[in-house]
Design a protein around this motif. Sequence first.
Motif, PDB file in Angstrom:
ATOM      1  N   ALA A  32     -11.083  -0.978   5.453  1.00  0.00           N
ATOM      2  CA  ALA A  32     -10.210  -1.943   5.014  1.00  0.00           C
ATOM      3  C   ALA A  32      -8.759  -2.333   5.469  1.00  0.00           C
ATOM      4  O   ALA A  32      -8.037  -1.355   5.335  1.00  0.00           O
ATOM      5  CB  ALA A  32     -10.140  -2.050   3.271  1.00  0.00           C
ATOM      6  N   GLU A  37      -1.313  -1.208   1.980  1.00  0.00           N
ATOM      7  CA  GLU A  37      -1.071  -0.039   3.105  1.00  0.00           C
ATOM      8  C   GLU A  37       0.091  -0.598   4.079  1.00  0.00           C
ATOM      9  O   GLU A  37       1.023   0.094   4.463  1.00  0.00           O
ATOM     10  CB  GLU A  37      -2.113   0.414   3.868  1.00  0.00           C
ATOM     11  CG  GLU A  37      -3.098   1.090   2.903  1.00  0.00           C
ATOM     12  CD  GLU A  37      -2.502   2.133   1.934  1.00  0.00           C
ATOM     13  OE1 GLU A  37      -2.046   3.270   2.602  1.00  0.00           O
ATOM     14  OE2 GLU A  37      -2.661   2.564   0.814  1.00  0.00           O
ATOM     15  N   ALA A  38      -0.061  -1.834   4.610  1.00  0.00           N
ATOM     16  CA  ALA A  38       0.570  -2.232   5.735  1.00  0.00           C
ATOM     17  C   ALA A  38       2.211  -2.749   5.436  1.00  0.00           C
ATOM     18  O   ALA A  38       3.278  -2.658   5.948  1.00  0.00           O
ATOM     19  CB  ALA A  38       0.106  -3.495   6.244  1.00  0.00           C
ATOM     20  N   HIS A  43       5.748  -1.484   7.543  1.00  0.00           N
ATOM     21  CA  HIS A  43       5.547  -0.977   8.752  1.00  0.00           C
ATOM     22  C   HIS A  43       5.840  -1.712  10.236  1.00  0.00           C
ATOM     23  O   HIS A  43       5.649  -3.025   9.984  1.00  0.00           O
ATOM     24  CB  HIS A  43       4.346  -0.178   8.926  1.00  0.00           C
ATOM     25  CG  HIS A  43       3.633   0.784   7.936  1.00  0.00           C
ATOM     26  ND1 HIS A  43       4.315   2.003   8.026  1.00  0.00           N
ATOM     27  CD2 HIS A  43       3.138   0.591   6.733  1.00  0.00           C
ATOM     28  CE1 HIS A  43       3.886   2.780   7.074  1.00  0.00           C
ATOM     29  NE2 HIS A  43       3.231   1.910   6.099  1.00  0.00           N
ATOM     30  N   ILE A  48       1.186  -1.274  12.815  1.00  0.00           N
ATOM     31  CA  ILE A  48      -0.111  -1.892  12.027  1.00  0.00           C
ATOM     32  C   ILE A  48      -1.144  -2.390  13.108  1.00  0.00           C
ATOM     33  O   ILE A  48      -2.406  -2.152  12.866  1.00  0.00           O
ATOM     34  CB  ILE A  48       0.476  -3.121  11.242  1.00  0.00           C
ATOM     35  CG1 ILE A  48       1.384  -2.777  10.057  1.00  0.00           C
ATOM     36  CG2 ILE A  48      -0.641  -3.895  10.449  1.00  0.00           C
ATOM     37  CD1 ILE A  48       2.222  -3.942   9.502  1.00  0.00           C
ATOM     38  N   PHE A  52      -5.019  -1.198  12.894  1.00  0.00           N
ATOM     39  CA  PHE A  52      -6.129  -2.249  12.786  1.00  0.00           C
ATOM     40  C   PHE A  52      -6.960  -2.449  14.053  1.00  0.00           C
ATOM     41  O   PHE A  52      -8.397  -2.373  13.819  1.00  0.00           O
ATOM     42  CB  PHE A  52      -5.687  -3.741  12.333  1.00  0.00           C
ATOM     43  CG  PHE A  52      -4.948  -3.567  10.893  1.00  0.00           C
ATOM     44  CD1 PHE A  52      -4.675  -2.820  10.331  1.00  0.00           C
ATOM     45  CD2 PHE A  52      -4.338  -4.822  10.624  1.00  0.00           C
ATOM     46  CE1 PHE A  52      -4.137  -2.612   8.998  1.00  0.00           C
ATOM     47  CE2 PHE A  52      -3.777  -5.160   9.493  1.00  0.00           C
ATOM     48  CZ  PHE A  52      -3.742  -3.989   8.633  1.00  0.00           C
ATOM     49  N   GLY A 105      -3.940  11.658   3.866  1.00  0.00           N
ATOM     50  CA  GLY A 105      -2.751  12.218   4.354  1.00  0.00           C
ATOM     51  C   GLY A 105      -1.424  12.090   3.418  1.00  0.00           C
ATOM     52  O   GLY A 105      -0.340  12.555   3.749  1.00  0.00           O
ATOM     53  N   ARG A 108       0.478   9.867  -2.358  1.00  0.00           N
ATOM     54  CA  ARG A 108       0.194   8.784  -3.050  1.00  0.00           C
ATOM     55  C   ARG A 108      -0.971   8.160  -3.111  1.00  0.00           C
ATOM     56  O   ARG A 108      -1.810   7.891  -4.114  1.00  0.00           O
ATOM     57  CB  ARG A 108       1.168   7.500  -2.288  1.00  0.00           C
ATOM     58  CG  ARG A 108       1.025   6.249  -2.752  1.00  0.00           C
ATOM     59  CD  ARG A 108       1.543   5.380  -1.756  1.00  0.00           C
ATOM     60  NE  ARG A 108       1.464   5.215  -0.392  1.00  0.00           N
ATOM     61  CZ  ARG A 108       0.218   4.749   0.183  1.00  0.00           C
ATOM     62  NH1 ARG A 108      -0.175   3.785  -0.486  1.00  0.00           N
ATOM     63  NH2 ARG A 108      -0.153   4.763   1.327  1.00  0.00           N
ATOM     64  N   PHE A 395       3.150   9.071   9.637  1.00  0.00           N
ATOM     65  CA  PHE A 395       2.270   9.229   8.418  1.00  0.00           C
ATOM     66  C   PHE A 395       3.034  10.395   7.538  1.00  0.00           C
ATOM     67  O   PHE A 395       3.657  11.219   8.102  1.00  0.00           O
ATOM     68  CB  PHE A 395       0.713   9.728   8.856  1.00  0.00           C
ATOM     69  CG  PHE A 395       0.169   8.600   9.520  1.00  0.00           C
ATOM     70  CD1 PHE A 395      -0.352   7.579   9.000  1.00  0.00           C
ATOM     71  CD2 PHE A 395       0.269   8.727  10.942  1.00  0.00           C
ATOM     72  CE1 PHE A 395      -0.959   6.656   9.761  1.00  0.00           C
ATOM     73  CE2 PHE A 395      -0.274   7.653  11.623  1.00  0.00           C
ATOM     74  CZ  PHE A 395      -0.886   6.553  11.274  1.00  0.00           C
TER      75      PHE A 395
HETATM   76  C1  DLZ Z   1      -0.573   3.178   7.794  1.00  0.00           C
HETATM   77  C2  DLZ Z   1      -1.652   2.549   7.285  1.00  0.00           C
HETATM   78  C3  DLZ Z   1      -1.760   1.002   7.529  1.00  0.00           C
HETATM   79  C4  DLZ Z   1      -0.281   0.287   8.067  1.00  0.00           C
HETATM   80  N1  DLZ Z   1      -2.642   0.331   7.340  1.00  0.00           N
HETATM   81  C5  DLZ Z   1      -3.942   0.734   6.667  1.00  0.00           C
HETATM   82  C6  DLZ Z   1      -4.942  -0.261   6.219  1.00  0.00           C
HETATM   83  O1  DLZ Z   1      -4.895  -1.262   6.245  1.00  0.00           O
HETATM   84  N2  DLZ Z   1      -6.154   0.420   5.800  1.00  0.00           N
HETATM   85  C7  DLZ Z   1      -6.110   1.826   5.917  1.00  0.00           C
HETATM   86  O2  DLZ Z   1      -7.234   2.392   5.682  1.00  0.00           O
HETATM   87  N3  DLZ Z   1      -5.058   2.677   6.296  1.00  0.00           N
HETATM   88  C8  DLZ Z   1      -3.960   2.041   6.587  1.00  0.00           C
HETATM   89  N4  DLZ Z   1      -3.005   2.812   7.040  1.00  0.00           N
HETATM   90  C9  DLZ Z   1      -3.097   4.438   7.082  1.00  0.00           C
HETATM   91  C10 DLZ Z   1      -2.856   4.675   5.635  1.00  0.00           C
HETATM   92  O3  DLZ Z   1      -1.607   4.347   5.131  1.00  0.00           O
HETATM   93  C11 DLZ Z   1      -3.035   6.373   5.802  1.00  0.00           C
HETATM   94  O4  DLZ Z   1      -4.256   6.872   5.524  1.00  0.00           O
HETATM   95  C12 DLZ Z   1      -2.117   6.988   4.308  1.00  0.00           C
HETATM   96  O5  DLZ Z   1      -0.917   6.807   4.527  1.00  0.00           O
HETATM   97  C13 DLZ Z   1      -2.400   8.527   4.427  1.00  0.00           C
HETATM   98  O6  DLZ Z   1      -1.897   9.184   5.522  1.00  0.00           O
END
Ligand code: DLZ
Length: 508
Positions: A32, A37-38, A43, A48, A52, A105, A108, A395
């Motif tokens: 997803a 996350e973004a 970021h 991003i 993606f 990783g 959180r 990360f």
């Molecule tokens: C860094 C990141 C970003 C920007 N977006 C996503 C996302 O939309 N979906 C996703 O599965 N993972 C994303 N990640 C990576 C996670 O933030 C990363 O897995 C955690 O920070 C653990 O390292």
Amino acid sequence: MSRLVLVLGDQLSPDLSALCAADKSTDVVVMAEVHGEARTPAHHPQKIALIFAAMRKFATKLEAEGWRVLYAKLGDPANAHSITGELLRRAEETGATSVLATTPGDHRLMRMLDELPLPVSRRPDTRFISTQKEFEEWADGRKELRMEFFYRLMRRKTGILMDGDKPVGGKWNFDHDNRKPAVPDLFRPKPPRFKPDRITREVLDMVGAAFPDHFGTLDGFSWPTTAAEAEAAADHFFTHRLASFGDYQDAMLADDPFLYHSLLSPALNIGLLDPLALCQRAEAEYRAGRAPINAVEGFIRQILGWREYVRRLYMMEGPGYVTRNALAHTRALPALYWGAKTHMSCLSETVRQTRDTAYSHHIQRLMITGNFALLAGVDPAHVHDWYLAVYADAFEWVEAPNTIGMSQFADGGIIASKPYVSSANYIAKMSDYCDGCHYSAQAKTGAKACPFNLLYWHFIDRHEARFKSNRRMGNVLATWRRMEPVRKETILAEADAFLAKLDAGEVV
Ligand code: DLZ
Ligand code: FAD
Ligand code: SF4
């Protein structure tokens, strides 16, 4: 009963432990793109877009291999916009009753998975050369956790750069040979650029529209987004740049920001490359006589040594690590980190490059942006948020130990035996930033005095008591103590005036 197999944006590896433990015929892969996350933190758009685009291509590859993949694009109306929201939505949709995940990783996301109202089976992330157990056994009972000694353990474990039980070349570490400044050279090989294909272009358009307020440009995006492209990038580095990597590892040039660096960290950290294979390939270049030992050992130490060490330390130290502030620094991050005008050419160049490429190399991160923040007494939590946001390779597991520990000394000296602070001398020696800067690297006081010169002594003065028993700081503290009182007062007054301007948002 089917399970959901979570694949995160930095888990794009065919040998991911969750995929290895899953059953293609019954389990469903969930991926997803989510705002949660973004925007945590905001970021860099290139980061991003990289994640993606690489996620979409990895999902297509999994489908071609026979997996059922439920993929949420950012713009999908039903997107729940958090990883856990997506898992719950997909559980309802498929009737799946549990989740299989590779440990994320950062702490959180681990906590978010732990709090999910579904059973989650978490597998260790095996895409590293060391194990957590190995590190914690090594760390147990040690007064100091110096990377160098863990690195030697990893050399012995893997046999990399070993002749029997002896290090190749007779030394473990050739860092002293790796401090040459560079001069501009039009014929220096440039890292390859990967032209965005249709999928990447779609992602770039979408990211540009969805995150217009994030720091950073998308123009010129050329990161590798598949394993094949990442292998081509690595191949180019080993063939054209590894041999000079060591000599110029610490050099900085305004018009040649990449020099001989590999630029492999974004691909490596999202899972498109394998760290052990990179080390083995570097060793093969040495054994074939195509690259010297200082280059090859230097490169291998970054991956087999630093990368493994910071991963393990982050996991061992737990969630509280990112809030450490051993030097009690409280200043807000200056606006120049977000591109506000500054007369300091080293900082404006490094920030400009960061905005344009989502990349800067290690010495720029450590000795320009990191050094300035530390000297100026910026709150390490703000510095951490900045580094996590602005670099394509950031990360938390790798960024936080480098920022909180190595760069800001906020962990009180777990990673670094002394703070990485320097006056303008070092920057003038290792870069061409000072040529034509508004300030003078040689001027120690007065209107043209380089702020690094003023702040360096301000830092030493502020923390004299803390570092008085640190043997590696002895000479510096002695120099400060011996300095004429009037000179000391002038330096401290000018540094205070500089910091007041910085806090007032004036152009410095
Ligand atoms: C860094 C990141 C970003 C920007 N977006 C996503 C996302 O939309 N979906 C996703 O599965 N993972 C994303 N990640 C990576 C996670 O933030 C990363 O897995 C955690 O920070 C653990 O390292
Ligand atoms: P190269 O110079 O070509 O080095 C080869 C590889 O070694 C890199 O790709 C990387 O995987 C590894 N490596 C090198 N130095 C380190 C290190 N100190 N720790 C871990 N791995 C290392 N690196 C990240 O991958 N992500 C980060 O978020 C990150 N944040 C940093 C923050 C600060 C304040 C500092 C000082 C360093 C940080 N680093 C980080 C380490 C380093 O700066 C980058 O790994 C490197 O600049 C990536 O560029 P490259 O691939 O061209 O590296
Ligand atoms: Fe940076 Fe000082 Fe050199 Fe200017 S003179 S580029 S501020 S180190």
